[in-house]
Design an enzyme around this catalytic site. Structure first.
Site, PDB file in Angstrom:
ATOM      1  N   ASN A 109      -1.998  -9.012  30.498  1.00 29.89           N
ATOM      2  CA  ASN A 109      -1.102  -9.538  29.456  1.00 29.89           C
ATOM      3  C   ASN A 109      -1.699 -10.740  28.729  1.00 29.89           C
ATOM      4  OD1 ASN A 109       0.461  -7.583  30.549  1.00 29.89           O
ATOM      5  ND2 ASN A 109       2.031  -8.938  31.399  1.00 29.89           N
ATOM      6  N   THR A 154       5.442  -9.505 -21.826  1.00 28.48           N
ATOM      7  CA  THR A 154       6.590  -9.583 -20.924  1.00 28.48           C
ATOM      8  C   THR A 154       7.301  -8.253 -21.100  1.00 28.48           C
ATOM      9  OG1 THR A 154       8.064 -10.525 -22.577  1.00 28.48           O
ATOM     10  CG2 THR A 154       6.873 -12.099 -21.222  1.00 28.48           C
ATOM     11  N   HIS A 155       7.837  -7.709 -20.043  1.00 26.90           N
ATOM     12  CA  HIS A 155       8.452  -6.366 -20.070  1.00 26.90           C
ATOM     13  C   HIS A 155       7.470  -5.310 -20.571  1.00 26.90           C
ATOM     14  CE1 HIS A 155      12.353  -8.557 -19.812  1.00 26.90           C
ATOM     15  NE2 HIS A 155      11.733  -9.395 -20.634  1.00 26.90           N
ATOM     16  N   LYS A 282     -12.706  13.862 -18.751  1.00 30.36           N
ATOM     17  CA  LYS A 282     -12.038  12.816 -17.962  1.00 30.36           C
ATOM     18  C   LYS A 282     -12.991  11.813 -17.326  1.00 30.36           C
ATOM     19  CE  LYS A 282      -8.194  12.412 -17.126  1.00 30.36           C
ATOM     20  NZ  LYS A 282      -7.256  13.175 -16.303  1.00 30.36           N
ATOM     21  N   ASN A 284     -11.923   8.855 -14.666  1.00 30.23           N
ATOM     22  CA  ASN A 284     -10.712   8.359 -14.012  1.00 30.23           C
ATOM     23  C   ASN A 284     -10.942   7.063 -13.224  1.00 30.23           C
ATOM     24  OD1 ASN A 284      -9.249  10.577 -14.939  1.00 30.23           O
ATOM     25  ND2 ASN A 284      -9.847  11.813 -13.166  1.00 30.23           N
ATOM     26  N   GLU A 289      -6.882   3.059  -8.527  1.00 33.37           N
ATOM     27  CA  GLU A 289      -5.731   3.818  -8.018  1.00 33.37           C
ATOM     28  C   GLU A 289      -5.688   3.824  -6.492  1.00 33.37           C
ATOM     29  OE1 GLU A 289      -4.880   7.529 -10.651  1.00 33.37           O
ATOM     30  OE2 GLU A 289      -6.977   7.023 -10.869  1.00 33.37           O
ATOM     31  N   TYR A 316       5.927  -9.739  28.283  1.00 36.95           N
ATOM     32  CA  TYR A 316       5.175  -8.582  27.805  1.00 36.95           C
ATOM     33  C   TYR A 316       5.976  -7.284  27.950  1.00 36.95           C
ATOM     34  CZ  TYR A 316       1.712  -4.944  27.277  1.00 36.95           C
ATOM     35  OH  TYR A 316       1.052  -3.824  26.852  1.00 36.95           O
ATOM     36  N   LYS A 324      -2.023  -2.676  17.901  1.00 37.30           N
ATOM     37  CA  LYS A 324      -3.450  -2.646  17.568  1.00 37.30           C
ATOM     38  C   LYS A 324      -3.825  -1.722  16.419  1.00 37.30           C
ATOM     39  CE  LYS A 324      -4.237  -3.976  22.059  1.00 37.30           C
ATOM     40  NZ  LYS A 324      -2.778  -3.812  22.091  1.00 37.30           N
TER      41      LYS A 324
HETATM   42  N1  ARG Z   1      -3.375  -2.057  26.801  1.00 36.25           N
HETATM   43  C1  ARG Z   1      -2.362  -3.041  26.923  1.00 36.25           C
HETATM   44  C2  ARG Z   1      -1.930  -3.519  25.524  1.00 36.25           C
HETATM   45  O1  ARG Z   1      -2.636  -3.247  24.613  1.00 36.25           O
HETATM   46  C3  ARG Z   1      -2.855  -4.197  27.705  1.00 36.25           C
HETATM   47  C4  ARG Z   1      -1.820  -4.936  28.445  1.00 36.25           C
HETATM   48  C5  ARG Z   1      -1.242  -4.101  29.496  1.00 36.25           C
HETATM   49  N2  ARG Z   1      -0.402  -4.833  30.360  1.00 36.25           N
HETATM   50  C6  ARG Z   1       0.426  -4.202  31.230  1.00 36.25           C
HETATM   51  N3  ARG Z   1       1.116  -4.960  31.996  1.00 36.25           N
HETATM   52  N4  ARG Z   1       0.561  -2.916  31.212  1.00 36.25           N
HETATM   53  O2  ARG Z   1      -0.938  -4.143  25.321  1.00 36.25           O
END
Ligand code: ARG
Length: 460
Positions: A109, A154-155, A282, A284, A289, A316, A324
């Protein structure tokens, strides 16, 4: 066998194993994870929590693993769940019992919290650098176009005259705020969660100040429960990146409009445009975009994290593993967009004649015409009405204000004189707007200087 298999009597179901595993996306944190482990092991040795020689063995083992990962010699395993357990398992495989002592006084954690903070700390300067490069492109474009008069809108209706340089500096100021927001985020996240353990630190005499310093943080975090349950730094980064993308997206939208035949204010370089598979004519603006389109992904990441965090009790929770992919995707997207966007702007050709033509056609000097009368003593509201009548006349006759005869002008107000034509000339309209922040050449030069100073002062 799992590192945590002790209290279990059954193997993990394969479905659960795959579902639970994050190694597929957190492997990219290997550098941060190893750095955190080295700092932790050295501190354990210094504090006498493990033998110094074991700490050294751990550090050497970790360095060798790092080298092998960089040489692409390591294959991570799904059974080891995440980057933290993969590296720990590899270490124990390689150095034996000493490896088993690394996790003393530590939890995944605080480990994951330190890894993601280190990752964000590393990426922010990269993003800032890319924004500063874009700022330099804007400064260059502005310097080349101090006299390029164009309509300001504007607009999306032609409103008042400005210059392309003034326009570029408007965006430069937005990106300047983006840089300071990122710096602010960096400053606030500069606290090390390592040593928080699972949530309540440890009974070992961990020196959190030493690990914080070894990892380049200003200080350790002040509360261990907060340390392992906080993802504010990631949310702040994603908010900052969302605002940055919003700026890039607005700019992209303008570029898409400007290079259309309806405007033709700019031409994109062939190397920064694409063709059509069916329509031979064309060209583009795909880069603009795509940047506009990718903005949605970054907003999506922000909303993912905000939603993921909103009901989590301390400390946690496994939900947090979901931070992630969103974080990485947003950072990757921004780092992908900035250089290609800057190069597209750098290589585009400005069409001053088309801008001037548009500026001449939309009565954008109507306010200046009213100001002319006001300067001759008429209250602004009355002047405004008179010019409204002149515009109405022009629309009927197909004229613009500067093609009206003096007789036409005087038929509506005797205050008009020959000098009205000078007052209505677009160059005058722009350059008389000398107010701080305005489009006159002098004002824009001041704006350019400020951005140049900012870029110089913020290069890291
Ligand atoms: N892979 C976990 C995460 O990304 C790591 C922490 C995991 N901790 C646990 N007590 N399971 O959050």
């Amino acid at each position: 066998m799992k590192l945590w298999a002790g209290r279990f009597q059954k193997e993990t179901d394969t479905l659960v194993n795959d579902f639970n595993s994050s190694i597929g996306f957190d492997a990219r944190l290997y550098r941060q994870d190893i750095a955190g482990s080295i700092a932790h092991a050295q501190m354990l040795g210094k504090q006498g929590i493990i033998e110094e020689h074991e700490a050294e063995k751990i550090v050497e083992g970790l360095k060798a693993i790092l080298a092998d990962i960089e040489d692409d010699k390591v294959e991570f395993s799904l059974d080891n769940e995440d980057i933290h357990m993969n590296i720990e398992a590899l270490l124990t495989q390689r150095i034996g019992d000493a490896g088993k002592r690394l996790h003393t006084g530590r939890s995944r954690n605080d480990q994951v919290a330190v890894d993601t903070r280190l990752y964000v700390k590393q990426e922010i300067p990269t993003i800032i650098k890319a924004i500063l490069n874009l700022e330099e492109v804007l400064v260059k474009k502005a310097k080349d176009n101090l006299d390029t008069v164009m309509p300001g809108y504007t607009h999306l209706q032609r409103a008042q005259p400005t210059t392309f340089a003034h326009y570029m500096m408007a965006y430069a100021n937005m990106f300047k705020r983006d840089v300071t927001r990122l710096e602010d985020c960096l400053q606030r996240l500069d606290e090390c969660p390592l040593g928080a353990g699972a949530l309540a630190t440890s009974t070992y005499p961990l020196d959190r100040f030493a690990t914080a310093q070894a990892l380049g943080f200003a200080k350790p975090t002040d509360n261990s429960m907060d340390s392992v349950s906080d993802r504010d730094y990631a949310i702040e980064l994603l908010s900052d990146l969302s605002i940055l993308m919003m700026h890039l997206s607005r700019f992209s939208e303008e570029i898409v409009l400007w290079c259309s035949w309806e405007f033709k204010y700019v031409d994109l370089d062939d190397a920064y445009s694409t063709g059509s598979s069916i329509m031979p004519q064309k060209k583009n603006p795909d880069v603009a975009e795509l940047v506009r389109g990718k903005t949605g992904r970054v907003y999506g990441s922000l909303v993912t994290l905000l939603t993921m965090m909103k009901s989590l009790p301390l400390a946690y929770n496994k939900d947090m593993q979901e931070d992630k992919e969103a974080l990485f995707d947003a950072v990757d997207t921004v780092e992908l967009c900035l250089p290609v966007f800057a190069a597209m702007v750098d290589t585009l050709t400005v069409r001053p004649k088309n801008m001037a033509k548009a500026a001449a056609g939309g009565f954008i000097n109507a306010t200046d015409c009213a100001d002319y009368l006001t300067k001759k003593g008429l209250p602004f509201r009355e002047a405004y009405m008179i010019v409204g009548r002149l515009v109405n006349l022009c629309i009927k006759t197909g004229d613009t204000l500067d093609t009206l005869t003096l007789k036409d002008f005087r038929a509506i107000s005797s205050l008009f004189d020959e000098d009205v034509y000078d007052a209505l000339a677009l160059k005058t309209c722009v350059n008389e707007r000398k107010v701080y922040g305005g489009p006159s050449k002098d004002s824009v030069q001041t704006q350019i200087k400020l951005i140049e100073e900012f870029v110089d002062g913020h290069r890291v």
